[in-house]
Design a protein around this motif. Structure first.
Motif, short mmCIF file in Angstrom:
data_model
loop_
_atom_site.label_atom_id
_atom_site.label_comp_id
_atom_site.label_asym_id
_atom_site.label_seq_id
_atom_site.Cartn_x
_atom_site.Cartn_y
_atom_site.Cartn_z
N ILE A 20 -38.47 -7.90 -22.95
CA ILE A 20 -38.86 -6.82 -23.87
C ILE A 20 -38.94 -5.45 -23.19
O ILE A 20 -39.18 -4.46 -23.86
CB ILE A 20 -40.21 -7.12 -24.55
N GLN A 21 -38.68 -5.42 -21.90
CA GLN A 21 -38.80 -4.18 -21.14
C GLN A 21 -37.88 -3.10 -21.71
O GLN A 21 -38.30 -1.99 -21.99
CB GLN A 21 -38.46 -4.45 -19.68
N ASP A 22 -36.63 -3.42 -21.84
CA ASP A 22 -35.67 -2.47 -22.40
C ASP A 22 -35.17 -3.03 -23.72
O ASP A 22 -34.39 -3.98 -23.74
CB ASP A 22 -34.48 -2.26 -21.45
N GLN A 23 -35.61 -2.45 -24.82
CA GLN A 23 -35.20 -2.94 -26.13
C GLN A 23 -33.72 -2.61 -26.40
O GLN A 23 -33.08 -3.29 -27.18
CB GLN A 23 -36.08 -2.32 -27.22
N GLY A 24 -33.22 -1.62 -25.74
CA GLY A 24 -31.82 -1.23 -25.93
C GLY A 24 -30.90 -2.08 -25.07
O GLY A 24 -31.18 -3.22 -24.73
N ALA A 25 -29.77 -1.50 -24.70
CA ALA A 25 -28.80 -2.21 -23.86
C ALA A 25 -29.38 -2.40 -22.46
O ALA A 25 -29.98 -1.49 -21.89
CB ALA A 25 -27.52 -1.41 -23.79
N LEU A 26 -29.20 -3.61 -21.93
CA LEU A 26 -29.72 -3.92 -20.61
C LEU A 26 -28.72 -3.51 -19.53
O LEU A 26 -27.51 -3.69 -19.69
CB LEU A 26 -29.99 -5.42 -20.48
N SER A 27 -29.23 -2.98 -18.46
CA SER A 27 -28.38 -2.64 -17.33
C SER A 27 -27.99 -3.95 -16.62
O SER A 27 -28.65 -4.97 -16.80
CB SER A 27 -29.13 -1.72 -16.36
N PRO A 28 -26.95 -3.93 -15.83
CA PRO A 28 -26.57 -5.15 -15.10
C PRO A 28 -27.70 -5.68 -14.21
O PRO A 28 -27.89 -6.88 -14.10
CB PRO A 28 -25.37 -4.70 -14.27
#
Length: 113
Positions: A20-28
């Motif tokens: 849930i840390q980044d609700q948007g696109a996750l970095s690699p």
């Protein structure tokens, strides 16, 4: 063994936090951390499951475990009763022996030489 189960909560919380840390696109890097964290949690779950299934009696259902516990409690109570009966018998024998000894001494003292 307890530490395995305690670590499950920490590992699950770590997975949830990363998810849930980044609700948007996750970095690699974030994806890699989530995959790594999920793998650690799955490995810990497998280890906990292995511990649980290899415990003595772990293959028994809850009802079967309750039956075994009930049987053991009744066995314990029966052994306690047997021990109490034995203690009473030993106590009676001991007090009877003491009276016999006193009687022997008394009868010897009153016999003329």
């Amino acid at each position: 063994m307890t530490s395995v189960y305690e670590s499950l909560i920490i590992k699950l919380a770590n997975v949830a936090e990363l998810a849930i840390q980044d609700q948007g696109a996750l970095s690699p890097q974030a994806k890699q951390a989530l995959v790594h964290s999920t793998k650690e949690f799955k490995d810990a779950m497998k280890k906990a499951r292995d511990f649980a299934t290899t415990l003595p009696g772990g293959e028994l259902s809850v009802a079967e475990q309750d039956e075994v516990i009930e049987m053991l409690e009744s066995l314990k109570e029966r052994k306690r009763r047997q021990l109490a009966e034995f203690a009473d018998k030993v106590g009676n024998i001991s007090s009877t022996s003491q009276q016999d000894i006193k009687m022997e001494v008394d009868s010897m003292a009153s016999t003329p030489a």
